[in-house]
Design a protein around this motif. Structure first.
Motif, PDB file in Angstrom:
ATOM      1  N   GLU A  57      45.718  48.593  41.219  1.00  0.00           N
ATOM      2  CA  GLU A  57      45.954  50.017  41.003  1.00  0.00           C
ATOM      3  C   GLU A  57      46.635  50.273  39.664  1.00  0.00           C
ATOM      4  O   GLU A  57      47.007  51.409  39.357  1.00  0.00           O
ATOM      5  CB  GLU A  57      46.798  50.587  42.144  1.00  0.00           C
ATOM      6  CG  GLU A  57      46.088  50.523  43.483  1.00  0.00           C
ATOM      7  CD  GLU A  57      46.946  50.996  44.639  1.00  0.00           C
ATOM      8  OE1 GLU A  57      47.955  51.718  44.404  1.00  0.00           O
ATOM      9  OE2 GLU A  57      46.625  50.643  45.784  1.00  0.00           O
ATOM     10  N   GLY A  58      46.796  49.209  38.863  1.00  0.00           N
ATOM     11  CA  GLY A  58      47.469  49.326  37.575  1.00  0.00           C
ATOM     12  C   GLY A  58      46.554  49.814  36.465  1.00  0.00           C
ATOM     13  O   GLY A  58      45.375  50.103  36.685  1.00  0.00           O
ATOM     14  N   ILE A  59      47.114  49.882  35.273  1.00  0.00           N
ATOM     15  CA  ILE A  59      46.382  50.339  34.096  1.00  0.00           C
ATOM     16  C   ILE A  59      45.850  49.122  33.350  1.00  0.00           C
ATOM     17  O   ILE A  59      46.607  48.226  32.972  1.00  0.00           O
ATOM     18  CB  ILE A  59      47.301  51.166  33.177  1.00  0.00           C
ATOM     19  CG1 ILE A  59      47.775  52.412  33.921  1.00  0.00           C
ATOM     20  CG2 ILE A  59      46.577  51.550  31.883  1.00  0.00           C
ATOM     21  CD1 ILE A  59      48.885  53.156  33.214  1.00  0.00           C
ATOM     22  N   VAL A  60      44.524  49.084  33.144  1.00  0.00           N
ATOM     23  CA  VAL A  60      43.876  48.001  32.396  1.00  0.00           C
ATOM     24  C   VAL A  60      43.799  48.425  30.939  1.00  0.00           C
ATOM     25  O   VAL A  60      43.282  49.503  30.619  1.00  0.00           O
ATOM     26  CB  VAL A  60      42.463  47.707  32.953  1.00  0.00           C
ATOM     27  CG1 VAL A  60      41.780  46.627  32.134  1.00  0.00           C
ATOM     28  CG2 VAL A  60      42.539  47.313  34.420  1.00  0.00           C
ATOM     29  N   HIS A  61      44.327  47.568  30.058  1.00  0.00           N
ATOM     30  CA  HIS A  61      44.294  47.840  28.626  1.00  0.00           C
ATOM     31  C   HIS A  61      44.116  46.510  27.907  1.00  0.00           C
ATOM     32  O   HIS A  61      44.782  45.534  28.218  1.00  0.00           O
ATOM     33  CB  HIS A  61      45.565  48.559  28.158  1.00  0.00           C
ATOM     34  CG  HIS A  61      46.834  47.938  28.656  1.00  0.00           C
ATOM     35  ND1 HIS A  61      47.613  47.110  27.893  1.00  0.00           N
ATOM     36  CD2 HIS A  61      47.433  48.016  29.870  1.00  0.00           C
ATOM     37  CE1 HIS A  61      48.656  46.702  28.595  1.00  0.00           C
ATOM     38  NE2 HIS A  61      48.574  47.238  29.812  1.00  0.00           N
ATOM     39  N   ASP A  62      43.168  46.498  26.966  1.00  0.00           N
ATOM     40  CA  ASP A  62      42.790  45.258  26.288  1.00  0.00           C
ATOM     41  C   ASP A  62      42.461  44.214  27.360  1.00  0.00           C
ATOM     42  O   ASP A  62      41.639  44.460  28.219  1.00  0.00           O
ATOM     43  CB  ASP A  62      43.886  44.789  25.330  1.00  0.00           C
ATOM     44  CG  ASP A  62      44.147  45.804  24.229  1.00  0.00           C
ATOM     45  OD1 ASP A  62      43.173  46.403  23.737  1.00  0.00           O
ATOM     46  OD2 ASP A  62      45.324  46.014  23.880  1.00  0.00           O
ATOM     47  N   ARG A  63      43.123  43.078  27.311  1.00  0.00           N
ATOM     48  CA  ARG A  63      42.941  42.020  28.318  1.00  0.00           C
ATOM     49  C   ARG A  63      44.214  41.876  29.148  1.00  0.00           C
ATOM     50  O   ARG A  63      44.653  40.781  29.470  1.00  0.00           O
ATOM     51  CB  ARG A  63      42.613  40.695  27.631  1.00  0.00           C
ATOM     52  CG  ARG A  63      41.249  40.698  26.988  1.00  0.00           C
ATOM     53  CD  ARG A  63      41.002  39.394  26.308  1.00  0.00           C
ATOM     54  NE  ARG A  63      39.596  39.285  25.952  1.00  0.00           N
ATOM     55  CZ  ARG A  63      39.096  38.268  25.314  1.00  0.00           C
ATOM     56  NH1 ARG A  63      39.862  37.254  24.958  1.00  0.00           N
ATOM     57  NH2 ARG A  63      37.818  38.234  25.026  1.00  0.00           N
TER      58      ARG A  63
END
Length: 114
Positions: A57-63
């Motif tokens: 449920e977190g925020i995906v950013h880059d890798r």
């Protein structure tokens, strides 16, 4: 889910939104499958080391993914906590084949034995 030569078909790549995640339940526990903005996929434990937050449920950013509860950031490649914190979540081999997501069965079995 189907098995093929040591890999488990867990669904279509399109089932996971760009910069999002989907949850896969296994005997090893809940596995978060992440898809980056560049269409890369990663599989990790779904549980944040800090307070057990649901990483899917977190925020995906880059890798990376940021836990939705307390902003702990994890590398999707290595599972390492980023920044001043320390620790590592489990990561699992995953690949894309013909638009399908395949998770390595041996990695999940190994996690079961741990």
């Amino acid at each position: 889910m189907t098995r093929d030569m040591g890999w488990i078909d867990i669904g279509a790549l399109d089932d996971v939104p760009l910069r999002g995640a989907r949850l896969v339940k296994s005997r090893a526990g809940c596995i978060a499958v992440f898809r980056t903005g560049e269409n890369e996929v990663f599989a990790t434990s779904n549980t944040c080391l800090h307070r057990g937050g649901p990483l899917s449920e977190g925020i995906v950013h880059d890798r990376k993914v940021t836990c939705p509860l307390h902003n702990h950031v994890y590398s999707l490649e290595t599972g390492e906590v980023q920044g001043a914190d320390s620790g590592r979540i489990a990561t699992y081999p995953i690949r894309i084949e013909n638009g399908r997501l395949l998770l390595e069965a041996a990695a999940i079995a190994k996690a079961d034995a741990a």
